[in-house]
Design an enzyme around this catalytic site. Structure first.
Site, mmCIF file in Angstrom:
data_model
loop_
_atom_site.group_PDB
_atom_site.id
_atom_site.type_symbol
_atom_site.label_atom_id
_atom_site.label_comp_id
_atom_site.label_asym_id
_atom_site.label_seq_id
_atom_site.Cartn_x
_atom_site.Cartn_y
_atom_site.Cartn_z
ATOM 1 N N TRP A 128 0.875 -1.181 0.000
ATOM 2 C CA TRP A 128 0.000 0.000 0.000
ATOM 3 C C TRP A 128 0.911 1.230 0.000
ATOM 4 O O TRP A 128 1.808 1.329 0.830
ATOM 5 C CB TRP A 128 -0.859 -0.052 1.264
ATOM 6 C CG TRP A 128 -1.880 1.017 1.415
ATOM 7 C CD1 TRP A 128 -2.827 1.377 0.495
ATOM 8 C CD2 TRP A 128 -2.084 1.837 2.576
ATOM 9 N NE1 TRP A 128 -3.606 2.374 1.020
ATOM 10 C CE2 TRP A 128 -3.184 2.676 2.290
ATOM 11 C CE3 TRP A 128 -1.462 1.949 3.814
ATOM 12 C CZ2 TRP A 128 -3.659 3.610 3.209
ATOM 13 C CZ3 TRP A 128 -1.945 2.869 4.729
ATOM 14 C CH2 TRP A 128 -3.024 3.683 4.426
ATOM 15 N N ASP A 209 0.446 -4.834 10.027
ATOM 16 C CA ASP A 209 -0.641 -3.918 9.676
ATOM 17 C C ASP A 209 -1.833 -4.748 9.205
ATOM 18 O O ASP A 209 -1.786 -5.343 8.126
ATOM 19 C CB ASP A 209 -0.174 -2.964 8.573
ATOM 20 C CG ASP A 209 -1.279 -1.998 8.182
ATOM 21 O OD1 ASP A 209 -2.169 -1.752 9.010
ATOM 22 O OD2 ASP A 209 -1.248 -1.497 7.042
ATOM 23 N N LYS A 244 -12.871 -0.955 7.407
ATOM 24 C CA LYS A 244 -13.563 -1.825 6.441
ATOM 25 C C LYS A 244 -14.533 -2.773 7.134
ATOM 26 O O LYS A 244 -15.663 -2.918 6.698
ATOM 27 C CB LYS A 244 -12.559 -2.673 5.654
ATOM 28 C CG LYS A 244 -11.214 -2.046 5.400
ATOM 29 C CD LYS A 244 -11.185 -1.160 4.200
ATOM 30 C CE LYS A 244 -9.942 -0.304 4.287
ATOM 31 N NZ LYS A 244 -9.515 0.265 3.054
HETATM 32 N N1 PLP Z 1 -3.230 -0.506 5.906
HETATM 33 C C1 PLP Z 1 -3.688 -1.089 4.804
HETATM 34 C C2 PLP Z 1 -2.983 -2.288 4.276
HETATM 35 C C3 PLP Z 1 -4.808 -0.575 4.149
HETATM 36 O O1 PLP Z 1 -5.235 -1.145 3.032
HETATM 37 C C4 PLP Z 1 -5.458 0.547 4.668
HETATM 38 C C5 PLP Z 1 -6.621 1.063 3.968
HETATM 39 O O2 PLP Z 1 -7.335 1.921 4.215
HETATM 40 C C6 PLP Z 1 -4.936 1.116 5.840
HETATM 41 C C7 PLP Z 1 -3.828 0.567 6.428
HETATM 42 C C8 PLP Z 1 -5.525 2.357 6.442
HETATM 43 O O3 PLP Z 1 -6.578 2.096 7.265
HETATM 44 P P1 PLP Z 1 -7.535 3.311 7.669
HETATM 45 O O4 PLP Z 1 -8.386 3.575 6.487
HETATM 46 O O5 PLP Z 1 -8.279 2.769 8.835
HETATM 47 O O6 PLP Z 1 -6.659 4.450 8.016
HETATM 48 O O1 TYF Z 2 -5.813 0.682 -0.718
HETATM 49 C C1 TYF Z 2 -6.953 1.122 -0.618
HETATM 50 O O2 TYF Z 2 -7.680 1.292 -1.585
HETATM 51 C C2 TYF Z 2 -7.522 1.388 0.779
HETATM 52 C C3 TYF Z 2 -8.177 2.746 0.922
HETATM 53 O O3 TYF Z 2 -4.792 7.225 1.011
HETATM 54 C C4 TYF Z 2 -7.263 3.920 0.937
HETATM 55 O O4 TYF Z 2 -6.530 1.142 1.693
HETATM 56 C C5 TYF Z 2 -6.571 4.320 -0.190
HETATM 57 C C6 TYF Z 2 -5.762 5.435 -0.174
HETATM 58 C C7 TYF Z 2 -5.626 6.164 0.980
HETATM 59 C C8 TYF Z 2 -6.333 5.775 2.116
HETATM 60 C C9 TYF Z 2 -7.131 4.656 2.087
#
Ligand code: PLP
Ligand code: TYF
Length: 396
Positions: A128, A209, A244
């Protein structure tokens, strides 16, 4: 005063959603961002979460303490570690309420930079995007470890373990316990055992994570790596998000957990995490954490919520199967089995940037440039259309 500022290019995923929202084509399909939509294409609120929200009295709230909502933090630790884990009985695990998973990563990154200033961090290749952003933002040097193998659509496991052996004591390894973002390709329990043993023997720091607990197998099996690391006596961090699985995206609900060698060190870690919170935003918001606490702490709501997450998981699996079948029917010479085996919300399609662009331009089907497809954006009305679009760009 601001002439010297550079323009901000935006987050690639969030910017793509804006482009999607501006797209006037009625048949457009958003398979980009990781958000769960139901079969009607709507963002559902789990009934258990709705019930907890309805119970919530509307009244003024004083500040929460720096570490957040006590009943939420305790319950969220039990979701990660299981109700009876020894580290809980021995008060060796602590948690701070955070602004979602992102806030947990930021708090962890600040803590690690302060107390392990020489440590480098390593994230999976790919990962990510924001993992790198958050760690670098805290001043940590970030590298990658080998992970995804496009040839086998699996993990480069031998390379991964060899690489971990080359790291210095105190280096940080960011791991996805389940539903790897973006590839959907996870380690098996046996592979986790091996990775965690290397982390232990080389004295690396694991930062796990987990943002999709419940979407892979179930809440317990998805936490295999977390619980195994705790069983092995490792000290490590876990960022955990309820965005989620409770559909509480905008409430920003998560924790940063630390598992420590003893209760005394755990208390000190908690103290330093509170210091970190104090320096950034002082104390977290009440509303979302209180909803989550009610869901997690009332056994009937907890059970109902888990079943609702499993219904989301099962719908995603049905979409995987239907997309696989529809594509296999159209292009029998292609192997689409990875659509079935990848886990969680995301599928790595193997489509190249040109093909992804064609999907967007010609069909109004939006994927990430990397070829990541969010299975939760598929539904019974759009799946045949998406299959036809993918088959077309694969053929030409
Ligand atoms: N870590 C991963 C792998 C994710 O896909 C996301 C997506 O949102 C996050 C962290 C962040 O979580 P949050 O939206 O609760 O900040
Ligand atoms: O990877 C995604 O699509 C989710 C949502 O800055 C997300 O993790 C995407 C980008 C971002 C925060 C959340």
């Amino acid at each position: 005063m601001f002439q010297h500022l550079q323009a901000y290019a935006g987050d690639p995923i969030l910017s793509l959603v804006e482009t999607f929202n501006r797209d006037p084509r009625e048949h457009k399909v958003n398979l980009s961002i990781g958000i769960y939509f139901d079969d009607a294409g709507c963002l559902p609120l789990p009934e258990a979460v709705r019930a907890a929200q309805t119970q919530q009295p509307v009244q003024a709230q004083p500040y929460l303490p720096m570490e957040g909502h006590a009943a939420f933090r305790a319950a969220a630790l039990r979701v990660l570690l299981g109700n009876e884990h020894l580290v809980l009985q021995q008060n060796r695990a602590v948690a701070v309420q955070t602004l979602g998973g992102s806030g947990a990563l930021k708090l962890a990154a600040d803590f690690l930079k302060r107390w392990y200033p020489q440590s480098r961090a390593f994230v999976s290749d790919p990962t990510w995007d924001n993992h790198r952003g958050i760690l670098e933002g805290a001043g940590i040097e970030v590298g990658t470890y080998p992970y995804y193998d496009p040839d086998t659509i699996g993990v480069r496991f031998a390379e991964l373990t060899q690489f971990l052996h080359t790291l210095d004591s105190g280096d940080i390894v960011l791991l996805h316990p389940c539903c790897h973002n973006p590839t959907g390709v996870d380690l098996s329990p046996e592979q986790w055992d091996e990775v965690l043993h290397i982390i232990q023997s080389r004295r690396l720091i694991a930062l796990m994570d987990i943002a999709y607990q419940g979407f892979g197998d179930d809440f317990d099996r998805d936490a295999y790596a977390v619980r195994k690391a705790a069983d092995m006596g490792l000290s490590f961090f876990v960022s955990s998000s309820y965005s989620k699985n409770m559909s509480l995206y905008s409430e920003r609900v998560g924790i940063l957990a630390a598992v420590c060698p003893n209760a005394e060190q755990a208390e000190r870690v908690l103290g330093q995490l509170k210091f970190g919170v104090r320096r950034i935003y002082s104390s977290p918001p009440f509303h979302g954490a209180d909803i989550a606490a009610r869901v997690l702490n009332e056994s009937s709501l907890h059970r109902q919520w888990q079943n609702e997450v499993y219904a989301m998981r099962d719908r995603i699996k049905r979409m995987r199967r239907q997309l696989h079948d529809a594509l296999s029917q159209r292009l029998p010479q292609h192997d689409f089995r990875h659509y079935l085996t990848q886990r969680g919300m995301f599928g790595y399609t193997g489509l190249n940037e040109h093909q992804v662009q064609r999907l967007q331009d010609e069909f109004a089907v939006y994927l990430l440039k990397s070829g990541r497809l969010c299975m939760a954006g598929l539904n019974s009305r759009n799946i045949e259309y998406v299959a036809r679009a993918i088959a077309t760009v694969l053929q030409e």
